[in-house]
Design a protein around this motif. Structure first.
Motif, PDB file in Angstrom:
ATOM      1  N   SER A 232       0.829  -1.203   0.000  1.00 47.19           N
ATOM      2  CA  SER A 232       0.000   0.000   0.000  1.00 47.19           C
ATOM      3  C   SER A 232       0.865   1.256   0.000  1.00 47.19           C
ATOM      4  O   SER A 232       2.067   1.204   0.270  1.00 47.19           O
ATOM      5  N   ARG A 234       0.905   3.981   1.960  1.00 46.89           N
ATOM      6  CA  ARG A 234       1.373   4.571   3.222  1.00 46.89           C
ATOM      7  C   ARG A 234       1.891   3.553   4.228  1.00 46.89           C
ATOM      8  O   ARG A 234       2.758   3.884   5.046  1.00 46.89           O
ATOM      9  N   LYS A 235       1.358   2.322   4.192  1.00 48.04           N
ATOM     10  CA  LYS A 235       1.769   1.327   5.186  1.00 48.04           C
ATOM     11  C   LYS A 235       2.036  -0.016   4.526  1.00 48.04           C
ATOM     12  O   LYS A 235       1.281  -0.978   4.706  1.00 48.04           O
ATOM     13  N   LEU A 239       7.072  -2.492   6.224  1.00 48.81           N
ATOM     14  CA  LEU A 239       7.421  -1.409   7.140  1.00 48.81           C
ATOM     15  C   LEU A 239       7.617  -1.927   8.565  1.00 48.81           C
ATOM     16  O   LEU A 239       8.526  -1.494   9.277  1.00 48.81           O
ATOM     17  N   ASP A 240       6.778  -2.859   8.978  1.00 47.80           N
ATOM     18  CA  ASP A 240       6.865  -3.417  10.326  1.00 47.80           C
ATOM     19  C   ASP A 240       7.621  -4.733  10.373  1.00 47.80           C
ATOM     20  O   ASP A 240       8.236  -5.067  11.392  1.00 47.80           O
ATOM     21  N   VAL A 256      10.964   3.306   1.190  1.00 48.74           N
ATOM     22  CA  VAL A 256      10.440   2.697   2.423  1.00 48.74           C
ATOM     23  C   VAL A 256      11.601   2.530   3.396  1.00 48.74           C
ATOM     24  O   VAL A 256      12.620   1.922   3.069  1.00 48.74           O
ATOM     25  N   GLY A 261      10.349   4.214  10.084  1.00 48.67           N
ATOM     26  CA  GLY A 261       8.910   4.173   9.873  1.00 48.67           C
ATOM     27  C   GLY A 261       8.429   5.137   8.809  1.00 48.67           C
ATOM     28  O   GLY A 261       7.234   5.366   8.670  1.00 48.67           O
ATOM     29  N   VAL A 263       7.702   6.480   4.971  1.00 49.30           N
ATOM     30  CA  VAL A 263       7.382   6.004   3.634  1.00 49.30           C
ATOM     31  C   VAL A 263       7.168   7.227   2.739  1.00 49.30           C
ATOM     32  O   VAL A 263       6.363   8.100   3.061  1.00 49.30           O
TER      33      VAL A 263
END
Length: 272
Positions: A232, A234-235, A239-240, A256, A261, A263
């Motif tokens: 996606s 934004r997230k 990312l995590d 990214v 954190g 983006v």
């Protein structure tokens, strides 16, 4: 292929998008882009496309512009309920003979309904004037040289490259066509396959050059699903957890930054 990876209503890839499930011969990918598309085919679906009525496909794609399938699907259904059986089933003639406020009211769930209704009526009038009917327009799209068809579609006001390519793919069944929407544009720059500052047409050129023609159709539709579920704007999943994304080993993660954190659009990522 996943049994449940394909959404039930999806203008681009789901059952309402048509297509026949196809098993492609397994072989080592020649490019990273092909490796990505092969993996997408394992995650979602492998299909060949073609056979949709060209004018209805054009209308359907216009409805999907700047909105979700969830919003545009009801608008398409309402449009077909109101106009599909008029003028001996010629949708182009039915829209050309109608008034814009009525069509706008019919498709309001798709958003930008005044703009989209005006665009569709103008195109319907041109189709009737220049081709005679929706059936003749469909024959033009499916039988003429793809570049000739693409140029003609792009000459319609309100039709951009992605819309034209969707008609070539879903109606004409033309191999080697990889429509570039916002998901495809983001994903292939984030992967590092296309230049980070590439525009939509530049991404299309890179991907169509690096993905075998027969795989471009399902590559497009599966990329959209991948963008919704994993990559996606934004997230993104990485990312995590870098291992949460099925493309982790194939991706450059341009823009990214899991450590912070952050983006950003790949075009805004600082040069290495």
């Amino acid at each position: 292929m996943s049994d449940d990876g394909e959404p039930p209503e999806n203008i681009s890839g789901g059952p309402d998008g048509g297509g026949l499930e196809t098993a492609f011969e397994e072989r080592a990918a020649d490019t990273r882009a092909e490796a990505v598309v092969d993996r997408l085919g394992e995650l979602y679906w492998q299909k060949t496309y073609g056979g949709q009525d060209a004018f209805e496909c054009l209308v359907r794609t216009i409805l999907s512009q700047n909105t979700s399938d969830k919003a545009s699907q009801p608008a398409h259904d309402d449009l077909m309920d109101r106009y599909g059986d008029r003028v001996d089933g010629d949708l182009a003639a039915a829209l050309a003979n109608d008034d814009q406020p009525t069509l706008a009211e019919t498709i309001q769930s798709a958003g930008l309904y005044n703009q989209k209704s005006a665009t569709m009526i103008a195109i319907a009038e041109r189709v009737v004037d220049e081709y005679g009917s929706a059936a003749e327009f469909d024959a033009f799209v499916t039988e003429k040289d793809p570049e000739t068809v693409r140029d003609a579609l792009l000459d319609f006001s309100g039709v951009g490259p992605k819309t034209a390519d969707c008609v070539l793919l879903f109606s004409g069944g033309r191999e080697g066509v990889f429509p570039v929407d916002t998901h495809v544009h983001r994903i292939y720059r984030r992967l590092g396959i296309a230049p980070s500052d590439a525009d939509h047409e530049e991404v299309r050129t890179v991907v169509e050059d690096q993905v075998p023609a027969a795989k471009c159709g399902f590559g497009h539709t599966a990329s959209i699903q991948f963008g919704r579920e994993y990559c996606s704007a934004r997230k993104p999943a990485c990312l995590d957890d870098p291992d949460a994304c099925p493309m982790a080993d194939l991706c450059d993660q341009v823009g990214v930054y899991p450590e912070t954190g952050e983006v950003v659009d790949p075009a805004d990522a600082p040069a290495e």
